[in-house]
Design a protein around this motif. Structure first.
Motif, short mmCIF file in Angstrom:
data_model
loop_
_atom_site.label_atom_id
_atom_site.label_comp_id
_atom_site.label_asym_id
_atom_site.label_seq_id
_atom_site.Cartn_x
_atom_site.Cartn_y
_atom_site.Cartn_z
N GLU A 435 32.07 43.26 40.57
CA GLU A 435 33.01 42.32 40.94
C GLU A 435 33.02 41.30 40.82
N THR A 436 33.08 40.24 40.00
CA THR A 436 32.51 38.71 40.08
C THR A 436 33.88 38.39 40.23
N ASP A 437 35.23 39.14 39.98
CA ASP A 437 36.40 37.42 40.45
C ASP A 437 37.13 37.92 41.98
N PHE A 438 36.58 36.74 42.19
CA PHE A 438 36.37 36.45 43.95
C PHE A 438 38.52 36.96 44.34
N ASN A 439 39.40 36.33 43.48
CA ASN A 439 40.19 37.54 44.17
C ASN A 439 40.71 38.47 43.93
N GLU A 440 39.84 39.52 43.40
CA GLU A 440 40.22 40.97 43.01
C GLU A 440 39.32 41.37 44.27
N ILE A 441 37.90 41.20 44.68
CA ILE A 441 37.39 41.10 45.61
C ILE A 441 38.31 40.76 46.89
N ARG A 442 38.64 39.90 46.97
CA ARG A 442 39.57 39.44 48.61
C ARG A 442 40.36 40.45 48.40
N ASN A 443 41.20 40.92 47.39
CA ASN A 443 42.38 42.07 47.33
C ASN A 443 41.18 43.33 48.04
N LYS A 444 40.46 43.15 47.33
CA LYS A 444 40.22 45.31 48.16
C LYS A 444 39.60 44.28 49.05
N ILE A 445 39.24 44.16 49.63
CA ILE A 445 37.91 43.71 51.34
C ILE A 445 39.52 43.82 52.09
#
Length: 752
Positions: A435-445
């Motif tokens: 995953e390279t989209d930081f917003n998407e990563i934050r959502n998953k976390i």
């Protein structure tokens, strides 16, 4: 000496109450807290003296905060017995929020914040806030709540100059480090290279702690390897002091670490390594990154690593031909000596001239070796080529008339093996892209934090993806592989969801092909069996003796093929049993490890870095949760071929002997003992969460999920790489988002 200085400062900066259990903290007064020892100037501890007068009301309140007794805290606050704005003793100023934070009492933290507790309140002890206390112990859930709901300031430093990032690194909890980097550093609320009063950044501290996971994560976020502390030490200097090989490997391979950089007293990394007696680990790390022991770059004889791979792959074909040629034409003793010299020389040449060109492709934590190169795939394909050559040039002109149908079958099988081999080498085993989209990563976390599953079991710290069930991070691909089975050195690739069925067809074709080749070879040798004078001792006087006497090269190739049939047969047995039981090879290995820990009564360790508060942890009462626990989905450090216990152990593991013996014993039943003194019992103790019955498991594996397609197509075709859809318990599931297994009969399923 460096070590004395380091140990002294380390004790001053990081001495805390980690040895005190939760119960002891609950029973102690605030004055017993010794979170950190600093006061570098006068050498005195900062722990406040025991107060002369202890307020019994506040003492009861603090004890309730420590224990997470929400009812008592509510009663005392709402009845105005305790004022939330001054719920601390005058000298220490340790608030109830401090105690709740350091004991991971999330519900209590939520309540205190809702009542107006100050999340930036500083205790007299080091001027630490509740955020600092929670971070020091790696309590990511409390840190998350204080930042998002308590307006805690991550940039505040305690009296030691430590902010949230420093304390997260000092906790050695990679999940907290990961959280701080994504939610605080990346948005710009903290600089990743912020330093403490001694000039030490988080990367410097992580390197000294020997925390390879944190070092890797900080490097991914751009932490500088060139910043020095007040003593002129870089992160690599501190890594050398600690002597942790993985830390040094990552720092050197990053490319910006300078191992010739000198400290204030003129010592480079080589001198520090000699003084700290970590020279061996340091030189190993240099080799890992493509440097010689003196720090000079290893010479690369191939401009492109692909050329080095081809050279490695084709070498076994030449060596096998030369070895069998020598045994066919010269005396056995001389052939043995010459073959030994040839194999040793080949190994030396590959290590000297080819391996340096492959080092840049090594993403494993282990040094690059020939066993992790295409060498073993070359051994198999070289053998296949010689079988093909011998058949076409020697056997075919004779056996086509004697065994026409078998000859045609062998040609068809041989073609399939060649085709399937290259398809497997270049196939996608089912990788899940990072995953390279930081917003998407934050959502998953954030999603994982809500359900208490933000740990390495459910979040991949290498690819920043939420981990689906049955996957594993592969160092070969540097990706998660869906329904990972194993790494196969014979095809130089991982075996997973998308190529597992093709791998089975390939192995079965190899086995059938070898049987056909042996039958055709014996038919060919039979033509020489008319000579009554032929006698070969242990080979008798029939076809084998005739082949050994009149066509020795063909005989040796046939024997070599039979040896290949040994590991192929073992692999087929393993794979068929695992398919019938609905388990992958990787899951079986992890299940054995888990059972071994339980049976040996080893102390449970927090291997997944999970600090979820009790209120977020499932009580495990449901059948689904029990099955979830039995599904091994842990992160491991397997990297292809294990080194084993010596070379013999490595060879046995490569052909699957130990795994096969264990698998058959476990799944078919053997006498076991749970623990010392327990009665032995029969049968497997492994509980396989994905076992839906033999018939269903076999259908799930061999049939695609496209129920509208013809049966032959569902049998022959593999899962589409674009969908990652497959059958599980007869239902179509998407493995890239598989977080819950289909329910068994009478079960409501479970989530991960």
């Amino acid at each position: 000496m460096v070590e004395g200085q380091v140990v002294e400062e380390r004790e001053e900066l990081l001495n805390d109450v980690s040895d005190q259990g939760s119960v002891s903290r609950e029973q102690s007064a605030a004055s017993s807290l010794q979170l950190l020892i600093s006061d570098h100037e006068d050498g005195k501890t900062d722990a406040p003296e025991e107060p002369e007068i202890v307020d019994p009301v506040l003492s009861k309140y603090h004890t309730a905060c420590q224990a997470g007794d929400l009812a008592t805290v509510k009663q005392m606050i709402e009845s105005h017995v305790v004022d939330i704005g001054s719920d601390f003793m005058s000298e220490e100023k340790v608030t109830g929020l401090h105690w709740a934070a350091i004991n991971n009492r999330l519900k209590l933290v939520e309540y205190l914040i809702s009542q107006g507790a100050d999340s930036n309140a500083r205790a007299s002890h080091l001027g630490a806030t509740p955020l600092h206390w929670a971070a020091r112990y790696g309590y990511v859930y409390v840190v998350d709540y204080l930042l998002n709901h308590g307006d805690a300031d991550p940039a505040l430093c305690d009296e030691q100059g430590f902010n949230l990032l420093h304390l997260a690194v000092n906790s050695s909890n990679i999940m907290l480090v990961c959280y701080v980097l994504f939610f605080v550093v990346q948005p710009g609320r903290l600089d990743i290279d912020c330093a403490d009063p001694h000039g030490r950044t988080s990367l410097l501290w992580a390197a000294y702690q020997g925390d390879a996971l944190t070092v890797t994560m900080l490097l991914k976020f751009g932490a500088s390897t060139k910043i020095t502390d007040d003593n002129g030490f870089t992160p690599l200097h501190w890594g050398v002091v600690k002597g942790q090989p993985q830390v040094m490997k990552y720092l050197i391979k990053d490319g910006s670490a300078d191992f010739f950089s000198k400290t204030n007293d003129g010592k480079d990394c080589f001198i520090v390594a000699k003084e700290m007696k970590t020279t061996y680990a340091f030189k190993e790390s240099l080799q890992y990154a493509g440097f010689s022991p003196d720090g000079t770059a290893l010479r690369k004889y191939f401009k492109h690593d692909q050329h080095a791979k081809v050279a490695t792959f084709m070498t076994p074909f030449v060596v096998i031909g030369l070895v069998f040629g020598m045994f066919s034409h010269i005396h056995f003793i001389f052939a043995l000596l010459c073959s030994s010299v040839l194999i040793l020389a080949t190994n030396k040449c590959l290590n000297m001239f080819v391996l340096p060109s492959l080092i840049s492709q090594n993403s494993s934590i282990h040094n690059m070796t020939l066993l992790k190169s295409p060498l073993m795939a070359g051994v198999f394909y070289g053998s296949l080529l010689w079988v093909s050559i011998v058949f076409l040039l020697v056997l075919f002109p004779t056996v086509i008339f004697e065994e026409p149908m078998l000859s045609i079958l062998f040609v068809a099988v041989l073609g399939c093996v060649h085709l399937l081999f290259f398809q497997l080498v270049y196939s996608d085993p089912g990788v899940l892209e990072p995953e390279t989209d930081f917003n998407e990563i934050r959502n998953k976390i954030s999603e994982l934090l809500k359900i208490g599953k933000f740990d390495t079991k459910n979040f991949c710290i290498e690819t920043w993806q939420r981990k689906p069930l049955r996957c594993k991070f592969s160092s070969f691909h540097s990706r998660l592989v869906l329904r990972f089975d194993h790494y196969c050195p014979w095809v130089y690739n991982d075996v997973g969801l998308l190529n597992h069925k093709k791998f089975m067809y390939y192995v079965m074709s190899v086995g059938l092909g070898i049987v056909c080749f042996v039958k055709l070879s014996m038919e060919f040798f039979d033509a020489f069996d008319d000579d009554d004078d032929v006698a070969c001792g242990f080979l008798g006087d029939d076809e084998l003796c005739a082949g050994f006497t009149y066509s020795k090269f063909t005989f040796l190739i046939m024997v070599w093929a039979v040896l290949q049939l040994c590991w192929v047969s073992i692999l087929l047995v393993m794979q068929w049993i695992q398919i019938a039981k609905g388990i992958t090879n990787y899951e079986f290995d992890l299940a054995l490890q888990q059972r071994k820990r339980k049976s040996s009564q080893q102390q449970q360790i927090n291997e997944h870095f999970n600090t979820a508060p009790d209120e977020l942890v499932d009580d495990g009462s449901s059948a689904g949760t029990a099955r979830a626990e039995s599904l091994a989905n842990a992160e491991t450090t397997f990297d292809g071929v294990s080194e084993g216990n010596g070379r013999a152990g490595t060879c046995l593991k490569m052909i699957g002997v130990p795994q096969c013996v264990t698998l058959v014993g476990e799944l078919l039943g053997k006498t076991q003992s749970n623990s010392a003194g327990a009665e032995p019992r029969r049968g497997s103790s492994l509980h396989i969460a994905t076992d839906y019955g033999v018939s269903r498991n076999i259908q799930d594996f061999w049939l695609t999920s496209d129920t509208g397609a013809p049966l032959w197509q569902r049998l022959l075709y593999s899962t589409s790489s674009s969908s990652s859809r497959a059958l599980l318990n007869g239902e179509e599931v998407v493995y890239s988002t598989l977080y819950e297994l289909p329910a068994r009969q009478g079960d409501n399923g479970y989530s991960v």
